[in-house]
Design an enzyme around this catalytic site. Structure first.
Site, PDB file in Angstrom:
ATOM      1  N   ASP A  13      59.148  36.681   6.436  1.00 16.40           N
ATOM      2  CA  ASP A  13      60.490  36.101   6.263  1.00 16.40           C
ATOM      3  C   ASP A  13      61.138  35.718   7.587  1.00 16.40           C
ATOM      4  O   ASP A  13      62.363  35.791   7.734  1.00 16.40           O
ATOM      5  CB  ASP A  13      61.421  37.073   5.505  1.00 16.40           C
ATOM      6  CG  ASP A  13      60.796  37.586   4.234  1.00 16.40           C
ATOM      7  OD1 ASP A  13      60.218  36.763   3.515  1.00 16.40           O
ATOM      8  OD2 ASP A  13      60.866  38.796   3.972  1.00 16.40           O
ATOM      9  N   LYS A  16      59.355  30.862   8.913  1.00 17.57           N
ATOM     10  CA  LYS A  16      58.195  30.027   9.270  1.00 17.57           C
ATOM     11  C   LYS A  16      58.264  28.680   8.575  1.00 17.57           C
ATOM     12  O   LYS A  16      57.866  27.671   9.136  1.00 17.57           O
ATOM     13  CB  LYS A  16      56.882  30.723   8.868  1.00 17.57           C
ATOM     14  CG  LYS A  16      56.585  31.965   9.665  1.00 17.57           C
ATOM     15  CD  LYS A  16      55.315  32.630   9.198  1.00 17.57           C
ATOM     16  CE  LYS A  16      55.398  33.221   7.823  1.00 17.57           C
ATOM     17  NZ  LYS A  16      56.387  34.305   7.653  1.00 17.57           N
ATOM     18  N   GLY A  40      57.615  33.043   0.240  1.00 17.90           N
ATOM     19  CA  GLY A  40      58.676  32.122  -0.159  1.00 17.90           C
ATOM     20  C   GLY A  40      59.223  31.440   1.076  1.00 17.90           C
ATOM     21  O   GLY A  40      59.665  32.101   2.005  1.00 17.90           O
ATOM     22  N   HIS A  41      59.114  30.128   1.122  1.00 16.81           N
ATOM     23  CA  HIS A  41      59.616  29.370   2.268  1.00 16.81           C
ATOM     24  C   HIS A  41      60.741  28.459   1.810  1.00 16.81           C
ATOM     25  O   HIS A  41      60.578  27.732   0.836  1.00 16.81           O
ATOM     26  CB  HIS A  41      58.517  28.483   2.862  1.00 16.81           C
ATOM     27  CG  HIS A  41      57.458  29.249   3.565  1.00 16.81           C
ATOM     28  ND1 HIS A  41      56.261  28.679   3.948  1.00 16.81           N
ATOM     29  CD2 HIS A  41      57.401  30.518   3.972  1.00 16.81           C
ATOM     30  CE1 HIS A  41      55.527  29.586   4.556  1.00 16.81           C
ATOM     31  NE2 HIS A  41      56.198  30.706   4.576  1.00 16.81           N
ATOM     32  N   GLN A 221      53.625  35.490   5.170  1.00 17.92           N
ATOM     33  CA  GLN A 221      53.977  36.881   5.453  1.00 17.92           C
ATOM     34  C   GLN A 221      54.053  37.116   6.973  1.00 17.92           C
ATOM     35  O   GLN A 221      54.347  36.185   7.708  1.00 17.92           O
ATOM     36  CB  GLN A 221      52.992  37.866   4.785  1.00 17.92           C
ATOM     37  CG  GLN A 221      53.140  37.955   3.282  1.00 17.92           C
ATOM     38  CD  GLN A 221      52.349  36.920   2.537  1.00 17.92           C
ATOM     39  OE1 GLN A 221      51.219  36.618   2.891  1.00 17.92           O
ATOM     40  NE2 GLN A 221      52.918  36.364   1.511  1.00 17.92           N
TER      41      GLN A 221
HETATM   42  P1  IMP Z   1      52.098  41.749  -2.344  1.00 15.92           P
HETATM   43  O1  IMP Z   1      51.730  40.764  -1.295  1.00 15.92           O
HETATM   44  O2  IMP Z   1      52.852  41.165  -3.491  1.00 15.92           O
HETATM   45  O3  IMP Z   1      50.938  42.582  -2.767  1.00 15.92           O
HETATM   46  O4  IMP Z   1      53.133  42.787  -1.654  1.00 15.92           O
HETATM   47  C1  IMP Z   1      52.725  43.696  -0.642  1.00 15.92           C
HETATM   48  C2  IMP Z   1      53.845  43.949   0.355  1.00 15.92           C
HETATM   49  O5  IMP Z   1      54.052  42.767   1.123  1.00 15.92           O
HETATM   50  C3  IMP Z   1      55.199  44.285  -0.277  1.00 15.92           C
HETATM   51  O6  IMP Z   1      55.880  45.187   0.572  1.00 15.92           O
HETATM   52  C4  IMP Z   1      55.931  42.943  -0.264  1.00 15.92           C
HETATM   53  O7  IMP Z   1      57.323  43.112  -0.240  1.00 15.92           O
HETATM   54  C5  IMP Z   1      55.415  42.359   1.036  1.00 15.92           C
HETATM   55  N1  IMP Z   1      55.423  40.892   1.033  1.00 15.92           N
HETATM   56  C6  IMP Z   1      54.575  40.057   0.407  1.00 15.92           C
HETATM   57  N2  IMP Z   1      54.891  38.780   0.663  1.00 15.92           N
HETATM   58  C7  IMP Z   1      55.956  38.800   1.482  1.00 15.92           C
HETATM   59  C8  IMP Z   1      56.722  37.780   2.121  1.00 15.92           C
HETATM   60  O8  IMP Z   1      56.473  36.584   2.010  1.00 15.92           O
HETATM   61  N3  IMP Z   1      57.753  38.224   2.899  1.00 15.92           N
HETATM   62  C9  IMP Z   1      58.022  39.535   3.085  1.00 15.92           C
HETATM   63  N4  IMP Z   1      57.330  40.516   2.512  1.00 15.92           N
HETATM   64  C10 IMP Z   1      56.300  40.159   1.713  1.00 15.92           C
END
Ligand code: IMP
Length: 438
Positions: A13, A16, A40-41, A221
């Site tokens: 977040d 990017k 999410g962008h 991420q």
């Molecule tokens: P998953 O990717 O849905 O398996 O989530 C695993 C961890 O990564 C969790 O703590 C999510 O909140 C975090 N996470 C996944 N995608 C993002 C992102 O785009 N931004 C921030 N945290 C993320």
């Protein structure tokens, strides 16, 4: 220099999407290398707000080829919705291509994501998009890749085989099995629409690099959510680090010219896991409200804290970052004093790096340096000299501590609220990006 990786340097977040939009117009190809619609962008440009979860934000530039790399896991339904929505908003888009090696996310992945999370004592706080289970299938060599998905003669038997296995698992948890006929029909329709985009992207990227075209590798991420380099098990299942660009697109490691690390001027994290500089008080709330720190995908409030320079320096080393992109400096206006973390104490000893063992990282106490804040609103600043001295000192300290120059500064969500400080860190001396007057 013709290849550039944009990597999230913290826990995701970091904005990017905005940076890929700003720099993507300079690129011939933008290729995303990891993750799925857990990302999410948001891109705000020409008064419109675009939301991306799978498609590289570079697609907003009609001359750019936007690629979903082989390191990604792709939800077909989400992809088509995103494509239709962006087309309706923007009209002319860049070309879209999808690697045959990308894995497909199916509804059973989402069911299993939920069941696993419910079972966990220490919740990861996943986005519930089925990301972990889709990567599990990839590692288990059981997943269905895009190349198979779009070939009906391959897709039908594979889907039948995999769904039968998943349904046995789902039933073990007392849940209703998923219906093959219904799902196969729905997903075959998606496959039909997606087929024209699926291709071998490794050669395409390698040829582009060889021809001196500009290729931007877009991370999703952030570094500390990386499966190997992050705070395991509180991580995602892909590789957000710069190394993921190599694994997830097929470019060779010696062909990466520049790595820019995007970081906020403070720190945030979504979901569970250690976060030494987290602020559980009214200051944390103030940052969350001012910075609108709520997840684009899940709407969850992000955990907020002071800038952790130990974490950032570690990230610079892990990713070979040659330039930082600092975002959201504007959110820090209005604090009399700011704190930045310059070390950790673990069992009475000082540490200047992020320990690999997560249970140790959970116990570190941050060592802070107090720095003077500023009260002015920064969003109208267009060059460094428009910033208050305290804000410039803050940036200088970031550079000095991490040993990494700041290439770009963002002081608001709009494209215009961006200062290009060191264009040579981006595409080298030939950069066409105009420099803001420093
Ligand atoms: P998953 O990717 O849905 O398996 O989530 C695993 C961890 O990564 C969790 O703590 C999510 O909140 C975090 N996470 C996944 N995608 C993002 C992102 O785009 N931004 C921030 N945290 C993320």
């Amino acid at each position: 220099m013709s290849t550039l990786v944009i990597v999230g340097a913290q826990w995701g977040d970091e904005a990017k999407g905005k940076m890929v939009d700003v720099l993507g117009g300079e690129a011939d190809i933008v290729v995303r290398y990891s993750g799925g619609n857990n990302a999410g962008h948001t891109v705000i440009t020409d008064g419109k707000e675009y939301k991306f979860q799978l498609i590289p934000a570079g697609i907003l530039h009609p001359n750019v080829t936007a690629i979903l790399g082989g390191g990604m896991v792709v939800c077909p339904k989400g992809l088509l919705e995103e494509l239709d929505r962006t087309k309706a908003q923007k009209g002319e888009l860049g070309q879209l291509k999808i690697s045959s090696a990308a894995h497909v996310v199916f509804p059973y992945h989402r069911v299993l994501d939920r069941l696993e999370e419910e079972h966990r004592e220490h919740k990861i706080g996943t986005t519930s998009r089925g990301i972990g289970p889709a990567y599990q299938d990839k590692v288990a060599r059981f997943g269905i890749r895009m190349g198979e998905f779009v070939r009906p003669e391959r897709f039908e038997p594979r889907f039948r085989e995999v769904l039968a296995f998943k349904n046995r698992l789902i039933k073990m948890f007392g849940e209703a099995p998923l219906d093959f006929d219904e799902l196969y029909k729905e997903y075959s329709e998606y496959a039909e629409r997606i087929r024209p985009f699926v291709t071998d992207i490794e050669v395409l990227v390698q040829d582009a690099v060889q021809d001196g075209k500009r290729v931007l590798f877009e991370g999703a991420q952030g570094t500390f959510l990386d499966l190997d380099s992050g705070t395991y098990p509180f991580v995602t299942s892909g590789h957000p680090t710069a190394g993921g660009a190599v694994i997830g697109t097929g470019v060779g490691p010696r062909n990466i010219d520049s790595v820019l690390g995007v970081c906020k001027a403070y720190t945030t994290r979504v979901g569970g896991g250690p976060f030494p500089t987290e602020l559980l008080d009214s200051i944390g709330e103030q940052i969350r409200e001012k910075g609108k720190e709520y997840g684009t995908v899940t709407g969850r409030g992000r955990r907020c804290g002071w800038l952790d320079l130990v974490l950032l320096k570690h990230s610079c080393r892990l990713n070979s970052i040659n330039g930082l992109i600092v975002t959201r400096l504007d959110v820090l206006s209005g604090f009399e004093t700011l704190k930045v973390c310059t070390g950790y104490i673990l069992d009475g000893k000082k540490l200047d790096y992020v320990p690999t063992e997560t249970s140790d990282f959970e116990r570190v106490e941050p060592v802070y340096k107090d720095v003077p804040g500023w009260s002015q609103d920064l969003r109208s600043a267009r060059s460094l000299k428009d910033l208050p001295k305290e804000a410039r000192d803050y940036l200088d300290f970031m550079e000095e501590f991490t040993g990494t120059p700041i290439a770009i500064l963002s002081i608001g969500p709009d494209r215009e609220e961006t200062m290009i400080l060191r264009p040579e860190q981006i595409w080298g001396q030939e950069s066409r990006i105009p420099v803001s007057v420093v």
